[in-house]
Design a protein around this motif. Structure first.
Motif, PDB file in Angstrom:
ATOM      1  N   GLY A 179      32.027  42.579   1.520  1.00  0.00           N
ATOM      2  CA  GLY A 179      30.751  43.111   1.089  1.00  0.00           C
ATOM      3  C   GLY A 179      29.801  42.029   0.619  1.00  0.00           C
ATOM      4  N   LEU A 180      28.838  42.440  -0.165  1.00  0.00           N
ATOM      5  CA  LEU A 180      27.786  41.554  -0.656  1.00  0.00           C
ATOM      6  C   LEU A 180      28.017  41.243  -2.128  1.00  0.00           C
ATOM      7  CD1 LEU A 180      24.701  43.395   0.905  1.00  0.00           C
ATOM      8  CD2 LEU A 180      25.926  41.427   1.839  1.00  0.00           C
ATOM      9  N   ARG A 181      27.606  40.046  -2.522  1.00  0.00           N
ATOM     10  CA  ARG A 181      27.713  39.682  -3.931  1.00  0.00           C
ATOM     11  C   ARG A 181      26.426  39.043  -4.426  1.00  0.00           C
ATOM     12  NH1 ARG A 181      26.613  34.137  -4.006  1.00  0.00           N
ATOM     13  NH2 ARG A 181      27.900  32.995  -2.520  1.00  0.00           N
ATOM     14  N   LEU A 182      26.186  39.227  -5.715  1.00  0.00           N
ATOM     15  CA  LEU A 182      25.072  38.613  -6.437  1.00  0.00           C
ATOM     16  C   LEU A 182      25.699  37.830  -7.576  1.00  0.00           C
ATOM     17  CD1 LEU A 182      21.971  38.401  -6.936  1.00  0.00           C
ATOM     18  CD2 LEU A 182      22.203  40.403  -8.425  1.00  0.00           C
ATOM     19  N   TYR A 200      39.088  31.263  -3.312  1.00  0.00           N
ATOM     20  CA  TYR A 200      38.266  30.085  -3.040  1.00  0.00           C
ATOM     21  C   TYR A 200      36.813  30.460  -3.269  1.00  0.00           C
ATOM     22  CZ  TYR A 200      35.816  26.298  -0.721  1.00  0.00           C
ATOM     23  OH  TYR A 200      34.965  25.248  -0.455  1.00  0.00           O
ATOM     24  N   LEU A 201      36.117  29.649  -4.055  1.00  0.00           N
ATOM     25  CA  LEU A 201      34.699  29.862  -4.369  1.00  0.00           C
ATOM     26  C   LEU A 201      33.897  28.672  -3.877  1.00  0.00           C
ATOM     27  CD1 LEU A 201      33.123  31.119  -7.651  1.00  0.00           C
ATOM     28  CD2 LEU A 201      32.552  28.817  -6.873  1.00  0.00           C
ATOM     29  N   ASN A 202      32.734  28.954  -3.285  1.00  0.00           N
ATOM     30  CA  ASN A 202      31.835  27.891  -2.822  1.00  0.00           C
ATOM     31  C   ASN A 202      30.407  28.263  -3.184  1.00  0.00           C
ATOM     32  OD1 ASN A 202      29.989  26.807  -0.309  1.00  0.00           O
ATOM     33  ND2 ASN A 202      31.547  25.339  -0.940  1.00  0.00           N
ATOM     34  N   ARG A 203      29.692  27.321  -3.823  1.00  0.00           N
ATOM     35  CA  ARG A 203      28.314  27.573  -4.222  1.00  0.00           C
ATOM     36  C   ARG A 203      27.464  26.320  -3.993  1.00  0.00           C
ATOM     37  NH1 ARG A 203      30.278  31.823  -4.482  1.00  0.00           N
ATOM     38  NH2 ARG A 203      30.150  33.433  -6.105  1.00  0.00           N
ATOM     39  N   ILE A 247      52.125  46.559  -7.713  1.00  0.00           N
ATOM     40  CA  ILE A 247      52.173  45.101  -7.637  1.00  0.00           C
ATOM     41  C   ILE A 247      51.524  44.637  -6.336  1.00  0.00           C
ATOM     42  CG2 ILE A 247      53.652  43.058  -7.587  1.00  0.00           C
ATOM     43  CD1 ILE A 247      55.701  44.593  -9.179  1.00  0.00           C
ATOM     44  N   TYR A 248      50.614  43.657  -6.432  1.00  0.00           N
ATOM     45  CA  TYR A 248      49.861  43.198  -5.277  1.00  0.00           C
ATOM     46  C   TYR A 248      49.836  41.665  -5.203  1.00  0.00           C
ATOM     47  CZ  TYR A 248      47.827  47.918  -5.419  1.00  0.00           C
ATOM     48  OH  TYR A 248      47.640  49.266  -5.434  1.00  0.00           O
ATOM     49  N   LEU A 249      49.705  41.180  -3.987  1.00  0.00           N
ATOM     50  CA  LEU A 249      49.340  39.780  -3.749  1.00  0.00           C
ATOM     51  C   LEU A 249      47.950  39.801  -3.115  1.00  0.00           C
ATOM     52  CD1 LEU A 249      52.641  38.322  -2.245  1.00  0.00           C
ATOM     53  CD2 LEU A 249      51.855  38.197  -4.619  1.00  0.00           C
ATOM     54  N   MET A 250      47.046  38.930  -3.586  1.00  0.00           N
ATOM     55  CA  MET A 250      45.649  38.978  -3.164  1.00  0.00           C
ATOM     56  C   MET A 250      45.139  37.611  -2.750  1.00  0.00           C
ATOM     57  SD  MET A 250      44.271  41.308  -6.370  1.00  0.00           S
ATOM     58  CE  MET A 250      42.656  41.567  -5.644  1.00  0.00           C
ATOM     59  N   ALA A 251      44.243  37.588  -1.758  1.00  0.00           N
ATOM     60  CA  ALA A 251      43.554  36.356  -1.349  1.00  0.00           C
ATOM     61  C   ALA A 251      42.101  36.708  -1.125  1.00  0.00           C
ATOM     62  CB  ALA A 251      44.174  35.777  -0.085  1.00  0.00           C
ATOM     63  N   GLU A 252      41.185  35.829  -1.592  1.00  0.00           N
ATOM     64  CA  GLU A 252      39.758  36.128  -1.510  1.00  0.00           C
ATOM     65  C   GLU A 252      38.945  34.873  -1.262  1.00  0.00           C
ATOM     66  OE1 GLU A 252      37.704  39.099  -4.208  1.00  0.00           O
ATOM     67  OE2 GLU A 252      36.811  37.226  -4.944  1.00  0.00           O
ATOM     68  N   ILE A 253      37.892  35.015  -0.449  1.00  0.00           N
ATOM     69  CA  ILE A 253      36.909  33.958  -0.215  1.00  0.00           C
ATOM     70  C   ILE A 253      35.578  34.458  -0.717  1.00  0.00           C
ATOM     71  CG2 ILE A 253      35.718  32.555   1.508  1.00  0.00           C
ATOM     72  CD1 ILE A 253      38.166  32.765   3.260  1.00  0.00           C
ATOM     73  N   ASP A 254      34.932  33.648  -1.539  1.00  0.00           N
ATOM     74  CA  ASP A 254      33.661  34.062  -2.171  1.00  0.00           C
ATOM     75  C   ASP A 254      32.625  32.974  -1.944  1.00  0.00           C
ATOM     76  OD1 ASP A 254      31.616  34.924  -3.741  1.00  0.00           O
ATOM     77  OD2 ASP A 254      32.736  34.901  -5.619  1.00  0.00           O
ATOM     78  N   GLY A 265      25.206  36.325  -1.401  1.00  0.00           N
ATOM     79  CA  GLY A 265      26.238  35.845  -0.495  1.00  0.00           C
ATOM     80  C   GLY A 265      27.187  36.955  -0.110  1.00  0.00           C
ATOM     81  N   PHE A 266      28.293  36.565   0.500  1.00  0.00           N
ATOM     82  CA  PHE A 266      29.295  37.517   0.976  1.00  0.00           C
ATOM     83  C   PHE A 266      30.635  37.248   0.298  1.00  0.00           C
ATOM     84  CE2 PHE A 266      26.190  36.934   4.355  1.00  0.00           C
ATOM     85  CZ  PHE A 266      25.890  38.246   4.699  1.00  0.00           C
ATOM     86  N   VAL A 267      31.438  38.286   0.225  1.00  0.00           N
ATOM     87  CA  VAL A 267      32.791  38.165  -0.300  1.00  0.00           C
ATOM     88  C   VAL A 267      33.720  38.946   0.621  1.00  0.00           C
ATOM     89  CG1 VAL A 267      32.445  40.161  -1.826  1.00  0.00           C
ATOM     90  CG2 VAL A 267      34.268  38.542  -2.309  1.00  0.00           C
ATOM     91  N   ALA A 268      34.916  38.404   0.860  1.00  0.00           N
ATOM     92  CA  ALA A 268      35.898  39.066   1.706  1.00  0.00           C
ATOM     93  C   ALA A 268      37.287  38.751   1.196  1.00  0.00           C
ATOM     94  CB  ALA A 268      35.756  38.615   3.160  1.00  0.00           C
ATOM     95  N   GLY A 269      38.213  39.679   1.390  1.00  0.00           N
ATOM     96  CA  GLY A 269      39.561  39.440   0.914  1.00  0.00           C
ATOM     97  C   GLY A 269      40.557  40.422   1.474  1.00  0.00           C
TER      98      GLY A 269
END
Length: 217
Positions: free
Chosen positions: A173-176, A56-59, A210-217, A197-201
């Protein structure tokens, strides 16, 4: 015909649910037989790894002195290749939507793709799941509603800390970042307002590769 298929959000979600089930079924045996309950996660493992990402991305977007809120849900199949124990490249292909609150635009799920690289700036000698990772990525997204189409170019650099807990890898962590949004004339072009902003997952290790991933950005 293909365009109509991609625009059917329910069909898209169902497709990726099937992909997730296939990954789970294909990796579960090796995870139980190979790890013996021990953590197998290493974000910078050498060789090829495959993951199914939900994001999920929000800007905050700006145009002509006005602002709008951009949101995007995404699903992607991501392949990562560890060149060395500290350097990896990745590519992903999937589907994403685009939504603008003020404009009342709620686009459908449509194809998206991206690529990037990761570099492990620090790795714990006692626990290889503890890393400080620098990464850079580019993603191309598109979405349409009622004859109006939007395209987004998203650039992101981030610095994150990872920590494995059993078969989970937690990170934050932090994102640019910068997002450039263009429309077909009905919606004006926009640029992201605040680059920081911040990113977490969280990653779930189905097996060592093999992985399943979820992330909020």
């Amino acid at each position: 015909m293909m365009n109509r298929f991609w625009r059917r959000g329910a069909a898209g979600w169902a497709l990726w649910a099937v992909c997730a089930a296939a990954l789970l079924a294909g990796g579960a045996g090796s995870a139980m037989a190979g790890s013996n309950g021990n953590p197998v996660l290493n974000p910078m493992a050498r060789g090829f790894t495959l993951s199914l990402e939900l994001g999920y991305l929000n800007r905050d977007m700006e145009f002509d002195g006005e602002k709008d809120d951009l949101g995007s849900y995404s699903m992607a199949l991501k392949g990562t290749y560890g060149i060395t124990s500290r350097l990896a490249v990745f590519g992903r292909f999937g589907m994403a939507d685009l939504r603008l609150d003020r404009m009342g635009f709620n686009g459908s799920l449509e194809p998206s793709y991206g690529a990037g690289l990761m570099f492990a700036l620090y790795r714990s000698k006692k626990d290889p799941s503890i890393n400080i990772v620098l990464s850079g990525a580019y993603d191309r997204l598109q979405s349409g509603e009622g004859g109006t189409d939007l395209d987004a170019n998203a650039f992101r650099g981030s610095a994150i800390v990872t920590k494995g807990v059993k078969n989970l890898l937690l990170y934050g962590g932090l994102r640019l970042s910068a997002v450039d949004l263009s429309g077909d004339g009905k919606i004006p072009g926009m640029d992201s307002d605040d680059p920081f902003g911040f990113v977490a997952g969280v990653d779930y290790g189905v097996s060592e590769r093999i992985y399943l991933m979820a992330e909020i950005d």
